[in-house]
Design a protein around this motif. Sequence first.
Motif, PDB file in Angstrom:
ATOM      1  N   ALA A  40       0.830  -1.205   0.000  1.00 41.58           N
ATOM      2  CA  ALA A  40       0.000   0.000   0.000  1.00 41.58           C
ATOM      3  C   ALA A  40       0.864   1.254   0.000  1.00 41.58           C
ATOM      4  N   SER A  41       1.959   1.224   0.729  1.00 41.62           N
ATOM      5  CA  SER A  41       2.876   2.363   0.751  1.00 41.62           C
ATOM      6  C   SER A  41       3.586   2.533  -0.585  1.00 41.62           C
ATOM      7  N   ALA A  42       3.821   1.427  -1.286  1.00 40.21           N
ATOM      8  CA  ALA A  42       4.464   1.512  -2.595  1.00 40.21           C
ATOM      9  C   ALA A  42       3.546   2.166  -3.615  1.00 40.21           C
ATOM     10  N   LEU A  43       2.261   1.872  -3.517  1.00 41.31           N
ATOM     11  CA  LEU A  43       1.298   2.471  -4.441  1.00 41.31           C
ATOM     12  C   LEU A  43       1.033   3.932  -4.102  1.00 41.31           C
ATOM     13  N   GLY A  46       1.906   6.565   2.654  1.00 35.82           N
ATOM     14  CA  GLY A  46       1.011   6.912   3.746  1.00 35.82           C
ATOM     15  C   GLY A  46      -0.100   5.905   3.941  1.00 35.82           C
ATOM     16  N   MET A  47      -0.414   5.141   2.879  1.00 32.88           N
ATOM     17  CA  MET A  47      -1.501   4.176   2.986  1.00 32.88           C
ATOM     18  C   MET A  47      -1.108   2.976   3.847  1.00 32.88           C
ATOM     19  N   GLY A  48       0.176   2.635   3.831  1.00 28.27           N
ATOM     20  CA  GLY A  48       0.628   1.559   4.708  1.00 28.27           C
ATOM     21  C   GLY A  48       0.500   1.947   6.167  1.00 28.27           C
ATOM     22  N   GLU A  49       0.851   3.209   6.468  1.00 35.68           N
ATOM     23  CA  GLU A  49       0.703   3.714   7.829  1.00 35.68           C
ATOM     24  C   GLU A  49      -0.768   3.765   8.241  1.00 35.68           C
ATOM     25  N   LEU A  50      -1.635   4.158   7.314  1.00 32.93           N
ATOM     26  CA  LEU A  50      -3.068   4.208   7.606  1.00 32.93           C
ATOM     27  C   LEU A  50      -3.612   2.806   7.881  1.00 32.93           C
ATOM     28  N   TYR A  51      -3.155   1.833   7.117  1.00 31.20           N
ATOM     29  CA  TYR A  51      -3.574   0.446   7.306  1.00 31.20           C
ATOM     30  C   TYR A  51      -3.152  -0.081   8.679  1.00 31.20           C
ATOM     31  N   LEU A  52      -2.006   0.400   9.162  1.00 31.27           N
ATOM     32  CA  LEU A  52      -1.494  -0.039  10.460  1.00 31.27           C
ATOM     33  C   LEU A  52      -1.914   0.883  11.604  1.00 31.27           C
ATOM     34  N   LEU A 198       9.558   1.525   4.126  1.00 34.41           N
ATOM     35  CA  LEU A 198      10.400   1.198   5.275  1.00 34.41           C
ATOM     36  C   LEU A 198       9.721   1.578   6.584  1.00 34.41           C
ATOM     37  N   ASP A 199       9.006   2.702   6.572  1.00 40.24           N
ATOM     38  CA  ASP A 199       8.299   3.135   7.772  1.00 40.24           C
ATOM     39  C   ASP A 199       7.177   2.164   8.124  1.00 40.24           C
ATOM     40  N   SER A 200       6.464   1.665   7.113  1.00 39.18           N
ATOM     41  CA  SER A 200       5.403   0.678   7.354  1.00 39.18           C
ATOM     42  C   SER A 200       5.984  -0.610   7.922  1.00 39.18           C
TER      43      SER A 200
END
Length: 235
Positions: A40-43, A46-52, A198-200
């Motif tokens: 999600a963060s690759a696409l 911020g979306m990876g962080e939102l998912y987590l 990396l943050d995710s």
Amino acid sequence: MRIILAILLASVAAFSQIVVSVNENVYKNSDKNVFLAVGASALLPGMGELYLNEKKMVRPFLWTDLGLWVVTVGAYVVGDRYVTSAHNYAVRHAGFTGKKNVSLLNTVGSYRSRSGVFGQNSSPDMNEDYNQAMIRSGKKVDEEFSNEVQWDWGSSDNPETTEHIEEFKSRMRHYRISRIVFQVSVGALILNRVVSMLDSWRIYRATSNKSFSSRVQFEPEFYDDGAALFMNVKF
């Protein structure tokens, strides 16, 4: 004395209780998929962080990405307009017969003509004529471009024709600047995604631990009325 001590220890064991305190943050994402978060963060950063459920970094990543997209698209559009403008200018002032090709246009700005300058001055520069420059370098005059491609900016003795070629060079220079901005912004878009990925990954590792931490702290405490002792265990 030993008998009394044994009785006291037995009493403490009988009336005490153990309270286990666990930080919920260390396992709140234990049911999430790390590859989904990173993807999600690759696409969209911020979306990876939102998912987590780590929302404090969502807006910074999103606004950065939006700003970079504006710069990227803007630089591409501006660069294309400068190339078109330079091409049209060469057609109008140098009789250029070639297509809108960046490599060819750079050559047009480097030589005053393709096959002889009209009204040539008495002491021309050795590289003013493209064909002559090719012959001197041991190449064929049509090795890179066909003979159908022609241009002539005019004599360097004429201030007006010199002004024309300098204006053409200026437009091509602005194109190159916009191209550099475009390439840098594309690199920044990629970097923004890498940082978000990396943050995710970091967030997932810190918040998906299903086991207790190895650090254990015992804190014995008594009830207010002194009726019993309980142990507060922190992991």
